[in-house]
Structures are given as C-alpha cells and as structure tokens.
Design a protein around this motif. Structure first.
Motif, PDB file in Angstrom:
ATOM      1  N   ASP A   1       0.824  -1.208   0.000  1.00  0.00           N
ATOM      2  CA  ASP A   1       0.000   0.000   0.000  1.00  0.00           C
ATOM      3  C   ASP A   1       0.859   1.260   0.000  1.00  0.00           C
ATOM      4  N   THR A   2       0.434   2.230  -0.791  1.00  0.00           N
ATOM      5  CA  THR A   2       1.067   3.544  -0.806  1.00  0.00           C
ATOM      6  C   THR A   2       0.139   4.529  -0.108  1.00  0.00           C
ATOM      7  N   LEU A   3       0.615   5.142   0.945  1.00  0.00           N
ATOM      8  CA  LEU A   3      -0.172   6.085   1.723  1.00  0.00           C
ATOM      9  C   LEU A   3       0.459   7.464   1.663  1.00  0.00           C
ATOM     10  N   TYR A   4      -0.350   8.467   1.981  1.00  0.00           N
ATOM     11  CA  TYR A   4       0.122   9.851   1.960  1.00  0.00           C
ATOM     12  C   TYR A   4      -0.088  10.454   3.345  1.00  0.00           C
TER      13      TYR A   4
ATOM     14  N   LEU B   1      -1.952  12.958   9.738  1.00  0.00           N
ATOM     15  CA  LEU B   1      -3.056  12.582   8.864  1.00  0.00           C
ATOM     16  C   LEU B   1      -2.557  11.592   7.821  1.00  0.00           C
ATOM     17  N   VAL B   2      -3.202  10.438   7.747  1.00  0.00           N
ATOM     18  CA  VAL B   2      -2.808   9.377   6.826  1.00  0.00           C
ATOM     19  C   VAL B   2      -3.981   9.099   5.884  1.00  0.00           C
ATOM     20  N   ALA B   3      -3.728   9.118   4.577  1.00  0.00           N
ATOM     21  CA  ALA B   3      -4.802   8.942   3.597  1.00  0.00           C
ATOM     22  C   ALA B   3      -4.353   8.016   2.477  1.00  0.00           C
ATOM     23  N   PRO B   4      -5.309   7.295   1.864  1.00  0.00           N
ATOM     24  CA  PRO B   4      -4.957   6.404   0.751  1.00  0.00           C
ATOM     25  C   PRO B   4      -4.735   7.143  -0.557  1.00  0.00           C
ATOM     26  N   MET B   5      -5.197   8.401  -0.642  1.00  0.00           N
ATOM     27  CA  MET B   5      -5.026   9.211  -1.847  1.00  0.00           C
ATOM     28  C   MET B   5      -4.622  10.624  -1.436  1.00  0.00           C
ATOM     29  N   ARG B   6      -3.697  11.197  -2.160  1.00  0.00           N
ATOM     30  CA  ARG B   6      -3.192  12.534  -1.834  1.00  0.00           C
ATOM     31  C   ARG B   6      -4.281  13.602  -1.974  1.00  0.00           C
ATOM     32  N   GLU B   7      -5.218  13.383  -2.904  1.00  0.00           N
ATOM     33  CA  GLU B   7      -6.271  14.376  -3.136  1.00  0.00           C
ATOM     34  C   GLU B   7      -7.143  14.599  -1.903  1.00  0.00           C
TER      35      GLU B   7
ATOM     36  N   LYS C   1      -1.145  15.373  20.330  1.00  0.00           N
ATOM     37  CA  LYS C   1      -1.077  14.866  18.970  1.00  0.00           C
ATOM     38  C   LYS C   1      -1.751  13.503  18.855  1.00  0.00           C
ATOM     39  N   ILE C   2      -2.532  13.317  17.787  1.00  0.00           N
ATOM     40  CA  ILE C   2      -3.209  12.061  17.500  1.00  0.00           C
ATOM     41  C   ILE C   2      -2.876  11.619  16.084  1.00  0.00           C
ATOM     42  N   VAL C   3      -3.215  10.383  15.775  1.00  0.00           N
ATOM     43  CA  VAL C   3      -3.100   9.865  14.411  1.00  0.00           C
ATOM     44  C   VAL C   3      -4.503   9.784  13.823  1.00  0.00           C
ATOM     45  N   VAL C   4      -4.687  10.353  12.647  1.00  0.00           N
ATOM     46  CA  VAL C   4      -5.985  10.333  11.966  1.00  0.00           C
ATOM     47  C   VAL C   4      -5.818   9.560  10.667  1.00  0.00           C
ATOM     48  N   GLU C   5      -6.538   8.469  10.555  1.00  0.00           N
ATOM     49  CA  GLU C   5      -6.434   7.615   9.367  1.00  0.00           C
ATOM     50  C   GLU C   5      -7.722   7.690   8.555  1.00  0.00           C
ATOM     51  N   LEU C   6      -7.598   8.012   7.280  1.00  0.00           N
ATOM     52  CA  LEU C   6      -8.718   7.942   6.348  1.00  0.00           C
ATOM     53  C   LEU C   6      -8.666   6.578   5.676  1.00  0.00           C
ATOM     54  N   ARG C   7      -9.721   5.803   5.849  1.00  0.00           N
ATOM     55  CA  ARG C   7      -9.734   4.437   5.324  1.00  0.00           C
ATOM     56  C   ARG C   7     -10.741   4.344   4.187  1.00  0.00           C
ATOM     57  N   ALA C   8     -10.329   3.801   3.063  1.00  0.00           N
ATOM     58  CA  ALA C   8     -11.170   3.726   1.869  1.00  0.00           C
ATOM     59  C   ALA C   8     -12.344   2.778   2.075  1.00  0.00           C
TER      60      ALA C   8
ATOM     61  N   ALA D   1     -13.136   7.264   3.952  1.00  0.00           N
ATOM     62  CA  ALA D   1     -12.834   8.037   2.745  1.00  0.00           C
ATOM     63  C   ALA D   1     -13.524   7.316   1.587  1.00  0.00           C
ATOM     64  N   ILE D   2     -14.448   8.005   0.938  1.00  0.00           N
ATOM     65  CA  ILE D   2     -15.191   7.396  -0.163  1.00  0.00           C
ATOM     66  C   ILE D   2     -14.353   7.518  -1.435  1.00  0.00           C
ATOM     67  N   VAL D   3     -13.797   6.413  -1.844  1.00  0.00           N
ATOM     68  CA  VAL D   3     -12.931   6.371  -3.025  1.00  0.00           C
ATOM     69  C   VAL D   3     -13.717   5.739  -4.172  1.00  0.00           C
ATOM     70  N   PRO D   4     -13.995   6.474  -5.250  1.00  0.00           N
ATOM     71  CA  PRO D   4     -14.800   5.944  -6.358  1.00  0.00           C
ATOM     72  C   PRO D   4     -14.069   4.844  -7.118  1.00  0.00           C
ATOM     73  N   GLU D   5     -14.856   4.095  -7.883  1.00  0.00           N
ATOM     74  CA  GLU D   5     -14.255   3.065  -8.724  1.00  0.00           C
ATOM     75  C   GLU D   5     -13.406   3.703  -9.810  1.00  0.00           C
ATOM     76  N   LYS D   6     -12.536   2.917 -10.391  1.00  0.00           N
ATOM     77  CA  LYS D   6     -11.574   3.455 -11.354  1.00  0.00           C
ATOM     78  C   LYS D   6     -12.256   4.133 -12.540  1.00  0.00           C
ATOM     79  N   ARG D   7     -13.393   3.593 -12.986  1.00  0.00           N
ATOM     80  CA  ARG D   7     -14.071   4.156 -14.152  1.00  0.00           C
ATOM     81  C   ARG D   7     -14.913   5.384 -13.813  1.00  0.00           C
ATOM     82  N   SER D   8     -15.101   5.662 -12.540  1.00  0.00           N
ATOM     83  CA  SER D   8     -15.950   6.784 -12.139  1.00  0.00           C
ATOM     84  C   SER D   8     -15.204   8.110 -12.277  1.00  0.00           C
ATOM     85  N   SER D   9     -15.953   9.159 -12.614  1.00  0.00           N
ATOM     86  CA  SER D   9     -15.364  10.495 -12.724  1.00  0.00           C
ATOM     87  C   SER D   9     -15.455  11.266 -11.410  1.00  0.00           C
ATOM     88  N   ARG D  10     -16.076  10.671 -10.398  1.00  0.00           N
ATOM     89  CA  ARG D  10     -16.207  11.342  -9.112  1.00  0.00           C
ATOM     90  C   ARG D  10     -14.868  11.451  -8.412  1.00  0.00           C
ATOM     91  N   ALA D  11     -14.711  12.553  -7.686  1.00  0.00           N
ATOM     92  CA  ALA D  11     -13.482  12.746  -6.918  1.00  0.00           C
ATOM     93  C   ALA D  11     -13.608  12.043  -5.571  1.00  0.00           C
TER      94      ALA D  11
END
Length: 335
Positions: A51-54, A63-69, A95-102, A130-140
């Motif tokens: 996994d690549t995290l940002y 703050l840890v997220a699966p996508m930089r956006e 200080k806390i750790v905040v994880e955005l999970r897809a 974190a709501i991550v759309p499918e690859k074919r979706s144009s949603r951010a």
C-alpha cells in the motif's frame, strides 16, 4: 473584376481577421486550459507493504490517507476541529493519528463506517471513512467532514484524559468499541464530541428537547450511563460479524435524531440531553467552562462538585436544573 481577383482580395482581407482570431485564442485560453486541475503536492509518501499512503504532519495530528487528493479538505476539517478544542480547553490538543480508510459509497450510505481500535500505548487514533470511487468513475474521492471531525474530537478528548490522568485498566482496550471510556462521564464524552466535532444535529437536539422540557431530568444526564443505540443493536443483530455483507472492523452509526417527537428515546434522548445541557452551560458560563468541568471530572470530582465552579448559574443541582428547564421553555416559546 475577374473571379481570381475577387479571391485574391478576399484572402488579403481575411488575413487580419485570422491574425486577430489567433491573438484572441492566445489571450483567452480554452476551457480545458482554464480549468486544468492543479495537482496536489502536499504530504509525504509512505509505503507499507503493497500500500502507498500519503501522510501530512502537524503539531496536533498525523493525517494518513490512501489518496493525496484527500489531504487538503481533511486538513481544513481537522484544523477547524483543533480550533474548537482550544475554545473549550484553552490549550493545544495532544497529537493524535488520523487515518482515512477507503470504503465504498454504498457502505457509508448504509451507516457503516470503519471502527476505531484504540492502541494500548502511543498516540490516540481516529479512523474515518474516505469514499474512493471506482476506477471508471469520474467522481473525486471525498472524506465526509462530519465523520472526520467527530472522530478527531473524541480522539483528542481521550488524549487529554491520557495526558491528565494517564491510561488505566479501565481505559479503552483493543476489544472496546468506539464510545466507551470509563474515565470520562458519558454525558461529557457525548456532549464535547458533538460540540468540538461540529455535529450538525446540535440545533435539532436542542429544539427537540425544548418540546419536552417538563420531562427533562438533570440527574438523568449526569448520573446515567449511555444506553445502547437501538438502531445499531438491531443492525448488528441482523448482520453478524461473520456475514459477508458486514466486513470486520466496522460499526453501524445512528443517524441524526428523528424529527418525530415520539422517537426521541434511549441513546438519542441521552445524547440530546447531554448536548443541550452543554450548550446551556456554554451560553451562560462560556465555552471554557466546559473545559474546566471536564478537567475537574477527570481528576475524580463528582459532577455536582465540578459544576459549583459556575459563576452566573446556581451552584446547586436543583437550582441549575430549574434554570436549564426555563432556558428550554424560552427556546420552545420562540418557535
């Protein structure tokens, strides 16, 4: 004139116009050029296994997220929540750790969000979807700010308890779900999570409770234990952990209070009373009074003793309850 001459003149006259069109195109770029998205560059890359995290660091959170956006909007939400924390406690949060999970959009719409499993040591942790759309979706991709802010608010509240009184055997363990901490009275935990986390249900809680001011009991707020949310219990019973339709590591969250006045009961009623009482205290004594009361409760004082720090409200529970009910009645009369 001959046809050839006409054509020659037409070409000569058209040259300035064509040149002007070219100049206009240079002056006014195309829509694609104007609205070309600016790539997000904040955050550091962290590779864990496959996994690549940002990761975005600040004094108050990691703050840890699966996508930089996802980072810019999440940073705004967390910075706002940290400011609300300071309004209550007058100092910076630990200080806390905040994880955005897809997760999928359908899963969040159904009320399911990732569960926060608190560590036994190290920084407190807040997990938000974190709501991550499918690859074919144009949603951010998007991380709903409401979930994120509420989760961070509670993590910061737990971190404050850790800092002031330390973690104890009664503190959350890896087996305890979101919303349980024996060191913090349930009404304070619910109220400050909503106020610091900016819950949109606050006004509705107060309005619904004002309709039934006569039945409100301050003792039911200060001494009671948070009831099991009926909706969550029903959903958990219908979807056992082994069910393929309920992934592990999640919890079903109740939505905002029902607008049907007959439905405000159990966990919803408890939370509404806690939030309304906290707003009442903040309006009369200032938001920092909530921080003072919380710290006194964490140090082991009873609610009755901690509330005697009030300077404008009565310092006895009977008198304070009367003022609270009168406040609710005045609110109800305005409608």
């Amino acid at each position: 004139m001959t046809t050839v001459l006409y054509r020659t003149i037409a070409v000569v006259l058209a040259l300035p116009a064509l040149s002007a069109c070219s100049t206009m195109r240079e002056m006014f770029p195309s829509r694609e050029e104007v609205f070309k998205p600016i790539p997000v560059t904040i955050g550091d890359v962290r590779v864990i296994g496959e996994d690549t995290l940002y990761v975005l660091e600040s004094p108050e959170y990691e703050l840890v997220a699966p996508m930089r956006e996802l980072l810019p909007d999440a940073r705004k939400a967390l910075d706002h929540t940290a400011r609300e924390y300071r309004r209550v406690f007058g100092d910076d949060p630990q200080k806390i750790v905040v994880e955005l999970r897809a997760v999928s959009r359908d899963r969040v719409a159904d009320g399911w969000i990732p569960d926060t499993v608190e560590p036994n040591d190290g920084p407190r942790r807040a997990v938000a979807p974190a709501i991550v759309p499918e690859k074919r979706s144009s949603r951010a991709p998007v991380a709903p700010a409401g979930f994120l802010m509420m989760r961070a608010a509670r993590a910061w509240l737990l971190a404050r308890a850790d800092y002031r009184v330390g973690r104890s055997p009664s503190a959350p363990t890896a087996q305890v779900r979101f919303g349980d901490d024996a060191r913090i009275p349930d009404w304070v935990e619910d109220a400050l999570t909503d106020l610091i986390g900016g819950s949109p249900a606050q006004e509705m809680y107060v309005a619904r409770l004002a309709e039934r001011a006569e039945t409100v009991s301050l003792r039911d707020v200060l001494d009671a234990t948070r009831p099991e949310p009926t909706k969550d219990a029903q959903r958990r019973a219908q979807l056992p952990p082994t069910s393929a339709t309920r992934p592990a590591g999640g919890v079903f969250m109740g939505g905002p209070p029902s607008r049907d006045r007959g439905k405000l009961e159990g966990a919803e009623l408890f939370r509404a009373q806690a939030v309304a009482f906290a707003i009442f205290l903040a309006e009369h004594e200032g938001r920092e009074f909530l921080g003072t009361v919380t710290d006194r409760l964490l140090s082991g004082e009873s609610a009755e003793t901690a509330l005697t720090a009030a300077t404008t409200l009565p310092d006895d529970l009977a008198g304070m309850e009367k003022e609270w009910k009168d406040w609710l009645r005045r609110l109800a009369a305005r409608k």
